[in-house]
Structures are given as C-alpha cells and as structure tokens.
Design a protein around this motif. Sequence first.
Motif, PDB file in Angstrom:
ATOM      1  N   LYS C  42      29.588  38.615  30.890  1.00 20.48           N
ATOM      2  CA  LYS C  42      29.984  38.983  29.527  1.00 20.48           C
ATOM      3  C   LYS C  42      31.503  39.046  29.377  1.00 20.48           C
ATOM      4  CE  LYS C  42      27.714  42.899  29.900  1.00 20.48           C
ATOM      5  NZ  LYS C  42      27.188  42.899  31.273  1.00 20.48           N
ATOM      6  N   SER C  43      32.140  39.796  30.288  1.00 17.94           N
ATOM      7  CA  SER C  43      33.601  39.917  30.189  1.00 17.94           C
ATOM      8  C   SER C  43      34.270  38.565  30.398  1.00 17.94           C
ATOM      9  CB  SER C  43      34.125  40.914  31.222  1.00 17.94           C
ATOM     10  OG  SER C  43      33.581  42.188  30.978  1.00 17.94           O
ATOM     11  N   THR C  44      33.714  37.794  31.308  1.00 15.99           N
ATOM     12  CA  THR C  44      34.286  36.465  31.541  1.00 15.99           C
ATOM     13  C   THR C  44      34.192  35.617  30.276  1.00 15.99           C
ATOM     14  OG1 THR C  44      33.548  36.657  33.831  1.00 15.99           O
ATOM     15  CG2 THR C  44      34.263  34.494  33.095  1.00 15.99           C
ATOM     16  N   PHE C  84      39.663  45.981  25.903  1.00 13.10           N
ATOM     17  CA  PHE C  84      39.309  45.720  27.297  1.00 13.10           C
ATOM     18  C   PHE C  84      38.317  46.743  27.832  1.00 13.10           C
ATOM     19  CE2 PHE C  84      43.219  43.497  26.599  1.00 13.10           C
ATOM     20  CZ  PHE C  84      43.065  42.322  27.328  1.00 13.10           C
ATOM     21  N   GLN C  85      37.526  46.268  28.774  1.00 14.05           N
ATOM     22  CA  GLN C  85      36.521  47.129  29.395  1.00 14.05           C
ATOM     23  C   GLN C  85      37.193  48.304  30.106  1.00 14.05           C
ATOM     24  OE1 GLN C  85      33.918  44.855  31.850  1.00 14.05           O
ATOM     25  NE2 GLN C  85      32.615  46.569  32.392  1.00 14.05           N
ATOM     26  N   ILE C  86      38.270  47.971  30.848  1.00 10.97           N
ATOM     27  CA  ILE C  86      39.066  49.026  31.467  1.00 10.97           C
ATOM     28  C   ILE C  86      40.280  49.259  30.575  1.00 10.97           C
ATOM     29  CG2 ILE C  86      40.460  49.631  33.467  1.00 10.97           C
ATOM     30  CD1 ILE C  86      38.509  47.710  35.032  1.00 10.97           C
ATOM     31  N   LEU C 170      35.054  43.452  21.290  1.00  9.21           N
ATOM     32  CA  LEU C 170      35.121  44.767  21.912  1.00  9.21           C
ATOM     33  C   LEU C 170      34.316  44.739  23.207  1.00  9.21           C
ATOM     34  CD1 LEU C 170      34.544  46.956  18.720  1.00  9.21           C
ATOM     35  CD2 LEU C 170      36.696  46.655  19.951  1.00  9.21           C
ATOM     36  N   ASP C 171      35.011  44.983  24.325  1.00  8.84           N
ATOM     37  CA  ASP C 171      34.332  44.949  25.616  1.00  8.84           C
ATOM     38  C   ASP C 171      33.985  46.370  26.031  1.00  8.84           C
ATOM     39  OD1 ASP C 171      33.338  44.395  28.102  1.00  8.84           O
ATOM     40  OD2 ASP C 171      35.021  43.127  28.725  1.00  8.84           O
ATOM     41  N   GLU C 172      32.714  46.733  25.843  1.00  7.59           N
ATOM     42  CA  GLU C 172      32.216  48.070  26.161  1.00  7.59           C
ATOM     43  C   GLU C 172      33.145  49.167  25.657  1.00  7.59           C
ATOM     44  OE1 GLU C 172      30.446  48.688  29.930  1.00  7.59           O
ATOM     45  OE2 GLU C 172      30.154  46.541  30.295  1.00  7.59           O
ATOM     46  N   PRO C 173      33.297  49.270  24.344  1.00  3.97           N
ATOM     47  CA  PRO C 173      34.231  50.260  23.802  1.00  3.97           C
ATOM     48  C   PRO C 173      33.842  51.695  24.162  1.00  3.97           C
ATOM     49  CG  PRO C 173      32.862  49.339  22.065  1.00  3.97           C
ATOM     50  CD  PRO C 173      32.624  48.512  23.281  1.00  3.97           C
TER      51      PRO C 173
HETATM   52 MG   LIG Z   1      32.356  43.311  31.945  1.00  4.33          MG
END
Ligand SMILES: [Mg+2]
Lengths: 416, 650, 250
Positions: C42-44, C84-86, C170-173
């Motif tokens: 997903k993030s990729t 970002f996720q992080i 939005l990556d895992e907000p």
């Molecule tokens: Mg991810």
Amino acid sequence: MAEKRNTECGSSPRRRDVLKATAAAGTTGLVGVTGCLTNEGSDGDTVTVGWLYPHTGPYSGLAEYQEQGAKLAIEQLNDSDDIDIEIEGLHEDTQADPQTARQIARRYVENENVDVVCGTISSAAGSAVQSYTEQRNVPFFPDIAADEITMDSCTRNTFRYETRASQTATAAASWAVENFGTDIWVHNADYLWGNSVASAWKSQAKSANGNVNIEGETTSELGATDFSTYISQMSDSDADWVVTGLNGGDAVQFLKQANSHGLKDEMTIVSPVNSFQFIRRAAPEASVGTYSAVRYFEGYDSPENEEFVDLYTDRWDQPPDNFAHVSWTHMFMYAHAVDSADSADPDDVIDELPSIDFTSPMGPTQFRDCDHQAVRPYNVGEIVEPDQHDWPSIDVMRTVSAEDTMLPCEETGCNF
Amino acid sequence: MISPSLFVTELLNGLTLGVLYLLIAAGLSVIFGMTDIINFAHGALYMLGAYLGLSVIGVTGSFWLALLIAPILVGVVGAVMERLTLHHIYDRDPLYHIILTFGAMLMITEGVKYVWGPQPQQFSTPAILAGTATMEMSMLSISYPIYKLFLIAAGVGVALLVWGLFKFTDFGLIVRAGAQNPGTVRLLGIDVSNYFTLVFALGAALAGAAGVLAAPFLSVSPSMGDSILIVAFITVVVGGLGSFRGSVVAAILIGLVESLGNLLVPELTGFSVYLLMIAVLLVRPQGLLGEYKVRQASTKVSFDEVIPPVRVTSKTGLAAIAVLMLVPLGIGIVWSSYYVGLLSLIFVWALLALSLDIVMGYMGLLSFGHAAFWGVGAYVTVLTTVHYTDLFPVALLLAAVTCGVIAWGIGALSIRLTGVYFAMITLAFAELFHQIGVTWSEVTGGANGLIMPIPQMFGINLGDTVVFYYLTLAILVGTYALSVRILDSPFGRVVKAIRESERRTASLGYDTNKFKRRAFALSGTIGGIAGSLFAGYQWFVSPETLHWVVSGDAVIAMMLGGMGTLFGPMIGAAVFIGISEGLSAYIPGWRFLLGLFLVLIVMFAPRGIASLPRVISKSTGDARSRLFGDSDEIDIADYEQTAAKEGENE
Amino acid sequence: MTILETENLTKKYGNLVAVDDVELSVSAGEIRSIIGPNGAGKSTLFDLITGMQPPTDGRIRFDGTDITGMASHKIAQRGMSRSFQITDVFGGLTALENVQVAAQVDDSRRSSMLRDADGLSEVHGKAMDVLADIGLDDRPHQRASDFAYGDRRKLEIGLAVANDPKLLLLDEPTAGMGSEDTNSTMQMVQRLAADRDFTVLLIEHDLEIVMNVSDRITVLQDGGVIAEGPPEAIQDDETVQEAYLGGVFS
Ligand SMILES: [Mg+2]
Ligand SMILES: Nc1ncnc2c1ncn2[C@@H]1O[C@H](COP(=O)(O)OP(=O)(O)OP(=O)(O)O)[C@@H](O)[C@H]1O
C-alpha cells in the motif's frame, strides 16, 4: 621541541628567552648556564629579534638546526664583550604556512615591537614575510634560497647570507657536465625555489657546454611522498645525470625511493642541497655516492667552522647543519651592524649592513650594496661513507670563488 | 615515445598506490556500511599504524612483528575511540558523528606529534625485501623494488582475507545483514552495537596495516594521513559507498590513473583523480558499483531546541556593536593596534563560520569544503587589485559573485547527494581548488602565493588597522543582519523545513534541490566575502587559504559557538582565533586541545557555547546567573524575542 | 470525472514484487480506501503515485496529465498531496511555521529572501485556518516536536491539506491512535474533504472506519488488486473474506 621550549623562562609573559651566560664560564662555557631575565620595553641597548621556524611540514627536519643556530648566536652575543648590545629572541613555529608566518610577523612587529625579523625556510613563507616587513620597514633575514628574494622581488630591508639558488648552480652545473655527461634529467618540486633550481641548472649547464641535452623534465608537488613515477621515467631515459630541485623531506623521499629502484646504478644524482646533514642522516645509504653543491657541512675545514662546530655541539649535543650556520651568521651580522651603527633604527641598520665584513664558518662574506645578497664562495662535493660521525660525510671536490658565482648587479633585476 | 618497459613499470607503480588506497578505502567503506559513519579519523589511524610499526620495530627489530602488532594496536585504538564516544551517540544525527571523528583526527595527529615528534621518521625496508627484482624479456627490461612487489601481494592478501571474512564467517554474515537492516538483526537477538565496535576496530586495523605497509616506501610523517584520506574519500565516491567491490575497483583505477596519467598527460598531474571523480559524479552519481540510496536517517539534522539568533536591533545586539565600535579608542592606552587587527581577523572568521552555519545549521548540509570560498575569495580579490583596479570594494564584490557562482556549481554537481556524501564531495572539490592554487602558478603564483597592494577605497587607506577594523565590523554586522532576515523569509522557512525533512518538503511541492543550491550559493557568497576580507587583512594570498584545514577550522568555530544559531558561530570564531593566537605560542600541541574540545562539545553540548547558559541552568538551576552573568544576556534576549514574536503574531 | 488513473503499475525490489500490475481509477470527489495486510504494497503504491519512487513498469495519469516519471515536487505542484505513515512533520518549526511552509508553496513570493515570512498575510491567514481546522489553533507557536503524538498526527494531515490539494493521499492517518482520537481524526478528514473539496485516497487498517467513510474500497494483497467496489460489496466479497478479512465480518 616541546621540552626545549619549556627550558625557557617560564614566568615571562611571552615566550621570550633572554638568555644570559655567566661571565665566569670559559669560551665554550655556555652550556646549561642559561638564566632568565624579564625585560619590559627596549632601551637603546636591547634589540628584539623575531624568529620564524617551520617546525611542521617538509622542512621540519631543517628547522631544528635553524632554531639552535639562532639561539646559540643570541647566547654568544649576549655574553660577548665585543658587542655591547643585549638581544632578546622570540621564537615561534610558522607550521610552514605562509599565512601563519605573516600573522606571527605581524604580531612581532605590531605588538612585540621587534627590531628585526629572521628565519623561514620555504620560499612561500619567506616571501609572505618579506612583503610584510617591507611595508613596515623592518629588516628581514630570510633563510631561503629562491632567486627572486634578492633578484626581481628584492627589497631594501631584505638581507640574505643564504645562497641564491642560481649561485650553487653556477658553482656545480658546469662541473657536473664536465664530469658526468651532457644528457641531463631535471626534476624539481613545483614552487619558487624548486623552479629557480631547475632553470638555473639548465641555463648554467647549457652555457657550460653547447652539446647539453635536457633528456626530460618532471615536477612534483612540494611535500610529495611518492616519486616512483618520476624515477621510472628517469630510469627509462638515456640521461647521464639528474639534478633534483628537492629539499627537506622531499629530497629524503626521493633519494630513498631512487635507491630502492636502483636509479643510482643507472645515472648520477646531483643536487643543490643533499649535502645537508639532515638529508645525509635521514637517507644515509641512499645519499652515499650522490653529488651535491655544498653550502655548508660540519666537516668543512676552517678555523671558524671548527670553533663553531665545537660551541654548537657542546650546546646542542649534535653538530650543526647548514641552517644552523645561516641563522647563526645572520644573527652575528645583524648584531655587528647595530653595534657599529650604534642604533637599532631600521634605516640606520639597513644602511650599515652592507659595510659589515664578517668571517662565517665558510669564509669571509659581505652583503652586496646592490641586492643585499651575501658574497661568498661555494663548493661541490661527493657524499661519501661515514667518517667522523655515524652518517655520511662529504668530500669537497671543487671550490668556486665568491666572485665567480656572483651575478653582476645589472643582471639581477633588483631595484630598491 | 613510451617504451613498453616504462609502461609496465608505471603500471606497477599505479598498482602499488591502488593497493594502499584499497586498504584504506575498504576500511572506510566497511565502517560506513555498518554504522553510516564516515570516519574522518581514518587517515590519522593509517598514520598511527605507521608510527606504531616504527616503534614495534624499534623494540623487536622485526618488520614482520610490526606488520602484525601495529594493525592490532590501531584496531584497539579504533575500538576504544568508538566505545568512548560514538557508541553513546549513534542515535544522533550523522553530522555529529562526522564532526566527532574530525575531532578524533586532530587528537590522534597531535598525539603522534607529541610522542614521536613533528619531523618525518625513517622506516627502513626489511633486509629480505630490499633491492630490486629484474625481469628481462624480448622487449621488456624491468627492474623493480622487491618491497613494492611485496606490498602489492600483501595488500591483495589482506583484501582477500577481509573479503573472506565477510563472505564466509558468521561475523561477516551478521555485519552484512546489520548493514542492510540493523533492526532485523536486533530482532534475532544479536546486540548489533557490539558489532559496531568490532567493525570499527576492523576498519581501523585495515588502516593501520596500510600504514605499516606504506611506511618503508612512503615517508612516515604526521601529515601522511591527510592526502590519503582525501584519496580514500574519492575512492569510495567513485566506487560507490558501502560497496566493497566498488572500493576495490575504484582504488586500483585511481592508482593507475595517477601513475599513468602522470606519464601520459603530465599537465594533469594532481588533477586526474579529481577529474575522474567529477566524471563519475556526473555520469553515475551513486558510484561505479554502488547501489547507495541515501538513508533517511543519514541526512537529517535536528535540534532539541531552537535558539533564535540575537537581533541586531535588540539590546544585546546594539550593546555589542557599541562596545566593538569603541575598541580602537583604546589603542596605545589599553592595547596595541595588533589586537585591533586581531579583532578584525576574528570578524572575518566570524563571517566564514556564519556562512557555514547557514548551510549546516539551517539546511543540514555538511560542507567540509568552505575553504574553497575562503581561498577563491582571497585569490579573486588579490588578482583583481593586482591586475585591474585598486578599488577594494570592486574586488570584494567580484570575489563574492565568483564564490556564489562556484558554490552554485558545486551544488549543482553534488547537492542531490546528501549527508555524508556531500561532506566528502565538498572536501574533494575544495582540494581540487587547492590543487589549482598550487599548480596554476602563472596566475596564482603557485605555492608562493601573491602579494597584493595595500587596499584602497576612494582615497581611504584600508591598510590602516583602524579603518580596516571598522570596514570588517560594518560588513559583519550587515551580513549578520541580512542573514537573520533571510532565514526568517519565506525562503528561509523552506530552508529550515529541508533541514527537518527534505522528503516532506519535496512532497509539499518544493524543488528542494533548487533551494539547496541557492542556500549553498548564498553561503558561498558570504564565504567569498570573508575570504576577500582575509586577503585585505593579509595583503597576501597563498594556497593555504584553500587547504582543507581551513574548512575544518570553520567547522570547529561553528561547532564551538553553536550550530544553527547564527550568532553562536561568530562567538565560536572569536574563541577559536583567541585560542589559536593565545595557545599556539605556548602549547605546541594546542590542536590536540581543539580536537578534545570538539569531541566534548559533540558529546555533551552539541549546541556549543550558545547553549551553555541552558546546559548549565539545567544542571545547576539557579546558579546560572551567578556563574554565567555574561552569557545570560543572550539568554534573556532570546526570551524577549520569542515573546515579542508571539506578541506580533497574536 | 476520473482524477487518478494507473495502468499496470508495477514496482519490483529485486525478486520481490511490491506492487503488481495495479489498475486503479479514482473519481474526483471520492473517498477511496486502500486496504490490505501488512506488506501488501500500500505505502509503496503511494510512493509510486506521488513520484517518490520510480515505477518499474506502468503509467500514472493525474488530473488529465501523464505524471509517470515526474519529480515528486512537480506532481505535488499539480495538486497532489500526501501524509506519511510515520509522522514526518518539521519538528524544529512551530505548528504555524509548519503549516505556513505548506501554505506558501503556491505564493509567488515563496522563495523571496528579503520579505518577512510572517508578513505574507494571505499565507498566514490560510495557515491559521488550517490550524483551526485541525484543532491546533490554540498553540500555534509551539514547536511541532513538543506536541503530543496525536496532535503531531493531526499536524501531519494539516501539512498535507495546507497546500490546497485536489487529491490527498493519507497513509494510515490514525496509526497508533486510541479509538477516540481515531474517530475524531476521521471525522476531521471527512469534514476537510467536504469543505475543501478534494478527493481522498486513504490507507487504513481499521475496517469499521473504512466501511463508514469510504465511497469505494480497493483491496491489495501481495502487491496486486484482489477486489474493488463499494463497502458493502467488499464486505460480501468472498475472495476478500477468505484472503484477508478472515471471518471478521462473518
Ligand atoms: Mg505502509
Ligand atoms: N525500499 C525497499 N526495498 C526493498 N523492499 C521494500 C522497500 N520498500 C518496501 N519494500 C517491501 O515491499 C513490500 C511492500 O511494502 P509496503 O510498505 O508498501 O507495505 P504496506 O502495505 O504499506 O505495509 P504496512 O501495512 O505494514 O504499512 C514489503 O514486503 C516491503 O518489505
């Protein structure tokens, strides 16, 4: 060096070493009787001398002698009844960096009010200090051999007992052509002195013999450590001999590597400076069998030199090298000038200096009026197996009189 | 015409150098692969190896024992260095690691000078390896020193050993895995940090071995590590960071380029290696065999606290300026004109430290090449006044513009490589300029440098100490005020954002490379002004102004004072020049103390003098005002400003 | 109208296929969720869409233009923004400065060196609005790194919103948040999307939320799309249930 410095006056605000010997001691009694004297401000009888030594970098091996010679001279002069002045010496390390040298010279002149600046070995630091002392009108005695200092860029305040590179070439190049052949390789470190050596030897060799052929020319950086590539090229050529405009650590490195590559078997190595004790000691096997102009060496046969070597060896536990004798002579000639002018005023001293006759360990000498270059004889010799000391000695093979090595005044390009 | 024999001999010469570079670069690369640290002390460890070898021979008389024991001892030194310092700060930004190793380099170098003396030492070739080997074949007639043949063989042997160690042992496996991903290895229950120490020791030992091997053939001197460090940097840049194979290929290539280049194109002696590096940067920035991707962590600089610059118009700022304005009145009464001159030298250095802070403290780009701007600024000034006009301001302006353009160019070539890469490349570029300064003597005067006429400005003699003092003071205050303004501008905001996270800034729509180039050009411009004024102070310029030592000194001054504060580096410059003028005359090894200061500052007060009031107030509470009355002003001023700013905004 | 479209988008890391032949089509105004197990890619996928990584293969079209291979800042300038996720906010800057940097990106004076950054009044106003929207307007001058985790996550979204995106990724907000924060954050996202009129591409692990907020859902596994449709359809999709949901809803 650290220990030597610490034996100086610990309490004085700057590293001043007004060294006084007790009168009771005999001629060679300077040993270990140094005392401290704090002296603020200079009355007419005290002159302050600012010395600069390159204790780091390619000349560090030479600087030690330079400092020892200067200090010995100051001790002797302060002890002497003939010369009625008191000399206060400042001694600092330029780290062979012209910027640092200039900064220290500036402090010497502006803050310590020195009457004269002496020293430096590399032409870079030397010319940096030369231009500064000229602007401030302070006498300057450089221990450097690059031609320019007393030629194109000569200044009224600069006096040099140290040789001019082209003088040694005059003394040695024609002799080398006569003895070793007409095919020559020229190698030098790429800086003022190195270039002076290269051009002087080339032109002297060519004027000595019309058949002279320069087989090849190479330059390395000042402070280079690997000379293999140049040595390989020399070895591949048909040169009869090679002259190297390398000094200090560079010269030692070159000799050692040339030796390991077997270059000595293929051609004769000739140098303006390899006669230096420092170089002979650092590259003993490698230097034997090579030839060199001789500015000075500890075994030189003259009464003045014998006395100098004795005094020096007593004081420093080793015999003097070229730069010891140069700084020693500079100090004496300056002191004589102050004494006979009866003033340390720069203009008085500068006017007085050319009339000082002095006999240095290498013979009588005098600064010329026209370029302030010392007139003195030169020698050429072979570096041979150890004799008196643990390191190689020198057989002097030819002496060229002072007159024969001096460029006529008109040709120096010097105007001040 | 080059004979085949000569060609082969030069090939061997190149191989000898290549093998030495290989040993050094391999160590550098191994350490980097695992810890992300570029070890600036690596050249010093190489030198230490040579000296320790000398001592082992002195005691045992055996070269072979030296070759065994000295590298082990250097490995121990490396391990101790890592354990005492880096080990405790791995969580910090890599910038601190690099600066720390730079401090360690100064300490090792000065320590060696203290123990063995500053003079070069002689290290004789072991008897069995002395002499030359001769080979005669139809066209070839070669005689070559046996020792150098041995060196090539031994170097290749050591390199194979290391390769085997990595390829076939558990140690190698863990280190390789750890280099890929420290987290995973940690999950396997292995304490990676111990491996960090081991890897550091291994890298150090490799450098030590190279030192012993080089000693009989090159000279043993305290500065022998300097030039080789730069070549090693170029090697890893060319080969690709973190790639052992890359280091091998690049090292041999560079050795050959040096010796054959010397033979074929002697005009390029000293430049060939740099040209190779620039070519690789242009064509394959990741290196010949490198796969290096800038790790996020290896590019970041962040601070625990924001220390805003003191404003010129604040009480502290105005008071400081007023006091400085009065200084020349004391000449002849309180101090000599020399000290006023010294203060202007401090102002000039303050400018350089300030320019460095803009890129390092505010944008997080570690420049080890600010000597380029200092030196080029000085040269342009001297050349302009010698050849074209005696109007100093024209020369100053020209110097500033030239340096700005050069900085922009260096930035364009290397800014996309961040972090440690940038540190190495800027260092190499500055060395390239140094090389030009030394070599291009028709223009630069070579090693002797150039003398400049006493600077003038519309009939005013700038050679006068007091006049020059006011000139430098005015330029310093002006530049400082302008820098404060720029860093508070929209541009400055973006610059700071890039420092905090380049990726994030780009994802918001900023062309971060453009901003980095501009900020670097700005920094270069200010550096050029500093260099120009330095020439105006010395009336003289020489290649030493371009030497990496200047870059290092600028980093030291900045760190001493406090990175990322603008005013801190200026205080740092004052302290640095004060120390060097004050101590250098008394303490021969004063640079050892500098190195120690630097290490301590990185370890315990990473924001330098500017943060001292806070550091101390944290540990001693109320005692602060009693202890640090002076610095306290800065502190209060900060609070005032923060308050004022908040007032404005609300 | 389709705002984002990908054609056989693929990313390989050596032998690992992180994103495998993904065809995605997102309509303007939609809230689209991407779900899938850890390591699904997903993030990729986000990295590819935003230009932060080059795809191995395939094309990406955004707002009518082919953006494949375009630099990430150029893509961002076209109106795509991401979180970002992080958490990746500018820790050393204040909350307001953080958002200002994002808000000034469209301003013509964004690289001016001589103006006062706080003097750009529209930017300042816009930034304060964003802070109000994410509920941090009470502490605009606090350093970002001094905020609590939940507030930093909000700032993460605020940054992404402040440059007026057309499409927000939005990556895992809500990663790492408690359920209360999670709900309020998601409400905030919905409100922002409505007020500011942007399309949302959302990676989210909390399926309840996903089902509530999404218009459509795309399910990734091992880099490939295994299902796509409205929440109800996904909930009922057997492949998804077997492969991924593993009986959560049954
Ligand atoms: Mg991810
Ligand atoms: N730079 C990289 N190099 C090699 N492999 C990578 C890289 N980035 C991601 N991967 C791999 O690609 C796969 C997909 O990773 P990605 O981060 O996209 O997953 P994700 O769906 O976001 O997972 P999560 O839910 O844990 O965030 C993973 O197996 C990951 O290890």
